[in-house]
Motif scaffolding. Structure first.
Motif, PDB file in Angstrom:
ATOM      1  N   ASP A 187       0.829  -1.204   0.000  1.00  0.00           N
ATOM      2  CA  ASP A 187       0.000   0.000   0.000  1.00  0.00           C
ATOM      3  C   ASP A 187       0.864   1.256   0.000  1.00  0.00           C
ATOM      4  O   ASP A 187       0.570   2.236  -0.698  1.00  0.00           O
ATOM      5  N   PHE A 188       1.945   1.230   0.778  1.00  0.00           N
ATOM      6  CA  PHE A 188       2.861   2.367   0.845  1.00  0.00           C
ATOM      7  C   PHE A 188       3.513   2.611  -0.518  1.00  0.00           C
ATOM      8  O   PHE A 188       3.592   3.747  -0.993  1.00  0.00           O
ATOM      9  N   LEU A 189       3.955   1.529  -1.158  1.00  0.00           N
ATOM     10  CA  LEU A 189       4.601   1.657  -2.461  1.00  0.00           C
ATOM     11  C   LEU A 189       3.619   2.163  -3.519  1.00  0.00           C
ATOM     12  O   LEU A 189       3.986   2.979  -4.368  1.00  0.00           O
ATOM     13  N   GLU A 190       2.388   1.713  -3.456  1.00  0.00           N
ATOM     14  CA  GLU A 190       1.391   2.170  -4.417  1.00  0.00           C
ATOM     15  C   GLU A 190       1.095   3.652  -4.235  1.00  0.00           C
ATOM     16  O   GLU A 190       0.881   4.379  -5.216  1.00  0.00           O
ATOM     17  N   GLU A 191       1.080   4.106  -2.991  1.00  0.00           N
ATOM     18  CA  GLU A 191       0.908   5.536  -2.741  1.00  0.00           C
ATOM     19  C   GLU A 191       2.032   6.330  -3.406  1.00  0.00           C
ATOM     20  O   GLU A 191       1.807   7.385  -3.999  1.00  0.00           O
ATOM     21  N   GLN A 192       3.250   5.814  -3.277  1.00  0.00           N
ATOM     22  CA  GLN A 192       4.388   6.501  -3.876  1.00  0.00           C
ATOM     23  C   GLN A 192       4.271   6.534  -5.398  1.00  0.00           C
ATOM     24  O   GLN A 192       4.585   7.527  -6.041  1.00  0.00           O
ATOM     25  N   ARG A 193       3.828   5.420  -5.980  1.00  0.00           N
ATOM     26  CA  ARG A 193       3.699   5.357  -7.436  1.00  0.00           C
ATOM     27  C   ARG A 193       2.634   6.312  -7.952  1.00  0.00           C
ATOM     28  O   ARG A 193       2.708   6.778  -9.088  1.00  0.00           O
ATOM     29  N   GLU A 194       1.632   6.581  -7.139  1.00  0.00           N
ATOM     30  CA  GLU A 194       0.547   7.460  -7.560  1.00  0.00           C
ATOM     31  C   GLU A 194       0.887   8.931  -7.374  1.00  0.00           C
ATOM     32  O   GLU A 194       0.123   9.804  -7.800  1.00  0.00           O
ATOM     33  N   THR A 195       2.015   9.222  -6.734  1.00  0.00           N
ATOM     34  CA  THR A 195       2.425  10.610  -6.539  1.00  0.00           C
ATOM     35  C   THR A 195       2.886  11.195  -7.870  1.00  0.00           C
ATOM     36  O   THR A 195       3.806  10.678  -8.500  1.00  0.00           O
ATOM     37  N   THR A 196       2.231  12.265  -8.328  1.00  0.00           N
ATOM     38  CA  THR A 196       2.545  12.855  -9.629  1.00  0.00           C
ATOM     39  C   THR A 196       3.263  14.198  -9.512  1.00  0.00           C
ATOM     40  O   THR A 196       3.910  14.625 -10.470  1.00  0.00           O
TER      41      THR A 196
END
Length: 718
Positions: free
Chosen positions: A613-622
């Motif tokens: 979940d943490f990594l997905e949050e980072q990936r969604e950061t634009t």
């Protein structure tokens, strides 16, 4: 992690283009606000040999590639767009005016791609290189004026990925964009504790290094970039190798045995890690990860690293290669990084890939459940290998995957008395095709294992002709996103035969076969055939979908066949008759429910899910803030969450928690220096879960303890 500026340079891997007429591109301005006296880019020009190679490539693509398409205006438009994407993928060098100037070239590109008229494509290349130098000179000029101007008190933000952004309208707009980029680079350095003097020194050295690389570009760089934009419109595995790259073809599969053991590929301006070679130094150390991008390379006898942003793949590999026992230090942008200013330094001692660590290994998992002990055999297969030289010599003891697994199975049955079997194919990137075919044969009586369709639509069926079976009991096959090619063939066959359950995450989806063909100038690697399962479905693009899914840290949007532009699609052909050993439809729902109930209570799984979940949050950061206070709070929060996850994992292992983020990084660096890291905790508990699923199978249906064929499948796959 440290923060370092990594301004983009163009993608100059194996990508390129060809045009019909030469239109000189004029009106190139400097766009500089500071007086910087530097050497201009010396334009490159095509050769007769390159023009002839272009014509040969065009013919090969149209008449021998698996994908049937012609060179028309529509395809030429795709090549044009791809060429610009690869030369300026982040849209930070060219303006909309440049794009408008290029438009006439696009209209005649179809004919030029067929006839080898290369000059217009070279004109585009030369314009881009000049624009890059202008931007680097602008940045260096700003640094010469000092960095006091780059204050970080505003609420401005910077878009992290500009690949889909509009082109900036003019040089003034590009200046404003680069002011933001410079502010971001300076801010990253400041957050790392660097002084203004240190920041100026680091950034100047970095931009000068990149500038020097551009000034050294030659005709072959332009042609290779040009031709690969062309070949890439057929599929991502079809590419042109220059004469120099032809000598180093193995770099597309792995580094030399005396290297770090990593599979690399170009990814826009970066060199990206695709996977680690089992038994190699990088895999043993466990610091380098798939999707990490390499920023710089440093030899042990050098004081300063060499920036490799924008370098060709073969040149980066040449730097990473080296004698056994020497150390190479890589600066990488981790796959988990919040933005491109966050990098990590990893030192790896070069060594030979240890073949014994590539060999299949066995173990036994003992599970106590409801007063009964289950003994589950485990066979870990890192790759599909075979000693071809020993085989050709007629050595009766030659080493291969199938021979080793047969021996391990005999030991597990006779001496370990196992109840079920787990075959671990996670991170197995494939290998010898005939070994995948033979390995399937250890678990079925006889029958087909894989179908191969060529450009003529003729289908070849590989089959197991040996009626002997090494293991007839129940089995689970573990896979993940890094399971590819031969691994997918094996897992797909086991699933189609109903011979066992596939557990894990969707596999890579590499279901094509390439051949290398010589040209008058270099070579063409071209896709010529495709794998299909015995049930008719291709392993291409879709891979193998597990019967029971387990999430993974790996980012499917960056690793896997379906993450690649223009990957050949999934399709299907007729199924071939094959046995069906067991129908899992009556028990699969119950097995999934038991698995989910177990994982919902498993602290290791909850921790893995938290990390995902943490990594997905980072990936969604634009966007990233250019306000120093906000950026510092953001970075502190990221470090706090990473530290929390790391300490939770240490608590599960009964280890003392880290007192700080810095202590955690120091520990990781010490492990890197020792050339060995923590075992991936995901692997251990997923192996155990594979054992529990096997025990569930035995409990739900004791008939599976000895499986017998239940029929033959002849219908088309659905």
């Amino acid at each position: 992690m440290k923060n370092i500026s990594t301004p983009s340079l163009p993608h100059v891997r194996n990508f390129a283009l060809g045009l019909l007429i030469s239109l000189p591109l004029t009106g190139i301005g400097t766009g500089l606000h500071a007086s910087v006296d530097r050497t201009a880019f010396e334009a490159v020009a095509p050769t007769i040999e390159q023009a002839r190679a272009n014509i040969l490539i065009s013919r090969q693509l149209q008449f021998t590639h698996l994908r049937d398409q012609t060179i028309n205006d529509e395809l030429a438009g795709e090549v044009f767009a791809d060429y610009l994407d690869y030369l300026d993928g982040q849209r930070i060098y060219l303006t909309q005016k440049d794009i408008d100037d290029f438009e006439p070239l696009k209209e005649s590109m179809g004919a030029s791609l067929r006839t080898g008229q290369l000059q217009p494509g070279f004109d585009i290349y030369n314009r881009v290189q000049t624009r890059i130098l202008e931007r680097l000179d602008y940045a260096l000029g700003q640094l010469e004026e000092g960095i006091g101007q780059f204050q970080s008190e505003s609420d401005e933000t910077l878009l992290l990925d500009r690949s889909k952004a509009d082109w900036e309208p003019d040089q003034e707009a590009l200046d404003q964009l680069w002011d933001k980029r410079l502010r971001n680079a300076v801010l990253g350095q400041r957050l790392n504790g660097s002084s203004d003097e240190e920041i100026i020194e680091v950034l100047t050295r970095r931009y000068e290094s990149q500038r020097k690389r551009i000034s050294q570009m030659r005709s072959e760089d332009a042609f290779q970039a040009y031709m690969n934009a062309f070949t890439g419109t057929w599929d991502p595995h079809t590419s042109y190798f220059s004469p120099r790259n032809s000598e180093n073809f193995n770099i597309n599969m792995s580094l030399s045995l005396e290297g770090i053991g990593a599979v690399l590929q170009s990814d826009n301006e970066y060199t990206k890690v695709v996977r680690l070679v089992p038994g190699g130094p990088a895999a043993r150390q466990s610091q380098l990860s798939p999707a990490d991008r390499i920023v710089s390379v440093k030899q042990e006898d050098e004081e300063e690293p060499t920036n490799v942003i924008g370098w060709r793949l073969d040149e980066v590999v040449d730097l990473i290669r080296g004698p056994r026992g020497s150390t190479v230090t890589l600066e990488v942008i981790p796959a988990t990084a919040s933005d491109e200013t966050v990098t990590r330094t990893i030192s790896i001692k070069r060594d030979k890939v240890k073949l014994e660590e590539q060999s299949a290994q066995s173990d036994v998992i003992e599970l106590d459940r409801n007063g009964e002990t289950y003994r589950i055999g485990l066979i870990d297969i890192p790759t599909f290998y075979a000693d071809f030289q020993a085989m050709q010599r007629g050595d009766p003891d030659y080493k291969s995957t199938t021979r080793d697994v047969r021996r391990l199975l005999e030991n597990l049955k006779e001496e370990r008395n196992i109840d079920g079997l787990v075959v671990d194919l996670r991170n197995n990137g494939g290998g010898a095709l005939h070994e995948a075919n033979d390995l399937v044969g250890l678990f079925i009586d006889q029958g087909p294992t894989v179908q191969i369709r060529g450009t003529d639509d003729q289908v070849q069926v590989l089959a197991d002709q040996d009626p002997s079976v090494a293991w007839d009991g129940p089995m689970v096959v573990l896979v993940n996103r890094m399971s590819a090619s031969a691994s997918e063939i094996f897992a797909g066959a086991i699933q189609d035969y109903g011979r066992g359950l596939v557990v894990g995450s969707q596999t890579f989806g590499k279901g094509t076969v390439q051949a290398v063909r010589s040209l008058n100038h270099g070579q063409l690697k071209i896709t010529q055939s495709k794998f299909y399962r015995v049930s008719g479905g291709s392993t291409q693009h879709r891979g193998v979908i597990p019967d029971i899914k387990i999430p993974s840290r790996i980012d499917n949007s960056r690793i896997g066949e379906d993450s690649l532009e223009r990957a050949l699609p999934w399709d299907q052909i007729e199924a071939v008759p094959h046995a069906r050993y067991f129908d899992f439809s009556n028990v699969i729902d119950d097995l999934r429910d038991r698995h989910q109930a177990r994982f919902s209570e498993n602290p290791e799984f909850r921790l893995l899910q938290k990390e995902i979940d943490f990594l997905e949050e980072q990936r969604e950061t634009t966007m990233v803030s250019l306000n120093e206070d906000k950026r510092r709070r953001y970075q502190n929060e990221l470090e706090r969450r990473q530290l929390t996850i790391a300490n939770a994992r240490r608590e599960l292992r009964g280890e003392e928690p880290f007192e700080s983020f810095e202590a955690m990084e120091e520990h990781q660096e010490q492990q890197a220096a020792a050339a060995h890291g923590n075992e991936d905790d995901e692997l251990d508990f997923i192996v155990r879960e594979g054992g529990h699923i096997m025990a569930d199978m035995l409990e739900l249906d004791r008939r599976m303890a000895t499986i017998l064929p239940s029929g033959t499948v002849t219908a088309r796959a659905q």
